[in-house]
Write an enzyme that holds these catalytic residues in place. Sequence first.
Site, PDB file in Angstrom:
ATOM      1  N   GLY A  88      38.343 -91.686  31.417  1.00  0.00           N
ATOM      2  CA  GLY A  88      37.161 -91.722  30.578  1.00  0.00           C
ATOM      3  C   GLY A  88      35.913 -91.457  31.396  1.00  0.00           C
ATOM      4  CB  SER A  89      32.692 -89.852  30.654  1.00  0.00           C
ATOM      5  OG  SER A  89      33.237 -88.554  30.746  1.00  0.00           O
ATOM      6  N   GLY A  90      31.850 -92.279  32.307  1.00  0.00           N
ATOM      7  CA  GLY A  90      31.161 -93.553  32.488  1.00  0.00           C
ATOM      8  C   GLY A  90      31.479 -94.225  33.811  1.00  0.00           C
ATOM      9  CG  HIS A  91      34.955 -94.871  34.944  1.00  0.00           C
ATOM     10  ND1 HIS A  91      34.658 -96.159  34.578  1.00  0.00           N
ATOM     11  CD2 HIS A  91      35.932 -94.461  34.099  1.00  0.00           C
ATOM     12  CE1 HIS A  91      35.429 -96.508  33.551  1.00  0.00           C
ATOM     13  NE2 HIS A  91      36.207 -95.499  33.234  1.00  0.00           N
ATOM     14  CE  LYS A 121      40.411 -94.701  36.109  1.00  0.00           C
ATOM     15  NZ  LYS A 121      40.434 -93.270  35.706  1.00  0.00           N
ATOM     16  CG  ASP A 156      43.401 -93.326  31.433  1.00  0.00           C
ATOM     17  OD1 ASP A 156      42.980 -94.153  30.602  1.00  0.00           O
ATOM     18  OD2 ASP A 156      42.656 -92.616  32.127  1.00  0.00           O
ATOM     19  CG  HIS A 159      37.506 -99.076  30.723  1.00  0.00           C
ATOM     20  ND1 HIS A 159      38.556 -99.447  31.505  1.00  0.00           N
ATOM     21  CD2 HIS A 159      37.406 -97.731  30.805  1.00  0.00           C
ATOM     22  CE1 HIS A 159      39.103 -98.349  32.023  1.00  0.00           C
ATOM     23  NE2 HIS A 159      38.424 -97.311  31.615  1.00  0.00           N
TER      24      HIS A 159
END
Lengths: 333, 246
Positions: free
Chosen positions: A54-57, A105, A110, A219
Site C-alpha cells: 500500500g502507499s503511505g509508507h 510483507k 499483500d 497501517h
Amino acid sequence: MKKLINRPEDVVREALEGFAAAYGDRLTVHTEPAYVVRADAPVAGKVALVSGGGSGHEPMHGGFVGPGMLDAACPGEVFTSPTPDQMLAATQAVNGGAGVLHIVKNYTGDVMNFEMAAELARDEGITVEQVVIDDDVAVQDSLYTAGRRGVGATVLAEKICGAAAEQGRPLREVAELCRRVNAEGRSMGLALTSCTTPMAGKPTFDLGADEMELGIGIHGEPGRERRAVVTAREAVELLATPVLDDLPFEAGDAVLAFVNGMGGTPLMELYIVFNELQRLLGDRGVTVARNLVGSYITSLDMAGCSITLLHLDEELTALWDAPVNTPGLRWKA
Amino acid sequence: MSETVSHEAVTAWLRAFAATIAEHRQYLTELDAAIGDADHGVNMDRGMQAVLGRLDALAEGATGALLKAVGMTLVSTVGGAAGPLYGTLFLQMGKVAGEESPGKEAGGGSPQTRDTPEAAPGLTLRQWAGLVDAGVAGVQARGKAVVGDKTMVDALVPAAAALRAAAAAGLAVSEALSQAADAAERGMKATIPLVARKGRASYLGERSAGHQDPGATSAWLLMRTAAETLVTSEGPASETRPHPGA
C-alpha cells in the site's frame, strides 16, 4: 484534516506523478497499471527484485528502486495492497531471464495479491520465487492470527538481496538470503499519535494526549497495549526487550540496529532513540556493527518509531555495505 | 418451479450491489476503522464503480463471461484482501455458470448450448446454488478462513448452505434468496462477539471482540441485494431492467 493535497482520491496518482517528475532521470513510472522500474530494466542475466504494498509508507517501496536494491515496486492505494495486474506488469518489465523474486510483507491482502500475480507470471513462463517478511514481534505468530507483520526487516532484506542480485547470484540463492534476513531480523514499534488517511479524513484511532500505543503496525492499526507516554529511555526498553528476547540476540552478537521513524517524528528524536538503543545493547554485550537511522518505512503522519535488529555476519555486512543508488537509500554510488 | 435467475436479473443484481456499496461506503469504512485499516468501503466502492462502468459492455455476453469479467475487474481495482476474495467469488461463479446450460439441470443429457442473453431462460435455483457454492469455496481456498474466524466467510457460508437447502426442498427462488439473505445477516451479526483469527483484525486479539466484521457486512449486502433483485418470472427475457434499489 490538514494535508498538503488536492483531492483525497487523487493522492496516490499525484504523488506518483511527482515522484516521476523528481526521479524520472533514473526511474520509469508507469500508470495503468501503476509500477515503478529502474530505467535500465530489464537487466539481462540478473535476478530481478519486485516488491510492493500500500502507499503511505514512503520512501518504501518506490524509493528503494534502483541499482543495488529493487528493480520494481508496485504502489497500491493508501494502506491497500496493490493488485495482481500491477505485479504481473512489473514482473514482466524487469525479468532479465534469471527469474524474479517477490518480496512480500505479511499482510493478508499483500500475500493473496502476490500469490495471484505469481500464478499469472508462471503461466507466462517467468520463474518467480516469493519470500514473505514477518518480523514484527508485537504479533503472536499462531493459528489465531494472520501471523506476524512485515515491517522494518523489509527495508534491510531489500537492500541486502538487491546487493546479492547485483553480484549475479542465482534466484534460489537470493531467495534463500531473503529468508535468512527475515529469520535473523526482529522489529517492534510504538505510536505517539494515530495517522490520518486522506480518504478517512480523521485519525484512524484515538490516542489521548498523554498516551502511547505499543506494538503498532504500519497501517494505523492499533497495537497490543495502550499506556502512558514514557521517556525515550523507557520507550526503547519497552521496544528492545521483546525484540532481543524473541530471537534471542545475545552477548557477543553483532547487529545492524535500525531506528525507523513512522513519518511524523523528527529526526532529532530518532537520534535520541538510537542513542538509548546503542546504550541498552552495549549493556547487554550486543555490538552495533552497522546502523540505519531515519524514516524509511512510515505510516503517513503517525508520530512514533520502530526498532529493528538484524544479526550480522561477514556476508550480510558486506552485502549491506555494497553500493546502492535509490531515491531513499544511497551510498558508494 | 416458476422462477429462474435470468441474465438480466444478474446484471440488475450487480447494479444494485454497486449502488448499495456506494450508499454504505462510509459505514463499511467505519466498521473497518474499528478493527482494521479503514478502507473497506472505499475499496469496494472503487471496485464496484469500475464494474458499473463496464457493465453495459459486459452484459452483452453470456452470464458466465459476465461474472468472470466482474471478478477480474474487482481483482484489479479493489486491492487489499477484499480484491482477491470478492474477485475469486465472482470468477468461480462465472466458471461454473459457463459450464451450465441454463434451465437444464446438470447431467440432463441435452447438448451444452451456450446461452445468448435473448434466448436464455435463466438458471434454476439448483444451478444458482451451485454457482454460489463454487464462489464461496473459492473464497475459502484463497483466504483459508473458516466460519468463526470473523471474516466475510461467516456470512457467505451460511448463505450458500441456505440456498442449497432451499434448492433441495424445492422452494421458489424468491423464498430461497430471502432465506440466504437472512442466513447471511445472522452470520454477520454472529461476528460481533468473535475474536478475529484472520486478516488485520487478528492483530488486535481480544480487542477485536465487540465489533461487527466489515467483510461479513459487505457479504451480507451482496446477499440482501440478491434477494431484492435476482428473481424474474420464467418466460421471454424482459427488455426492461429493474431499477437499482427499486
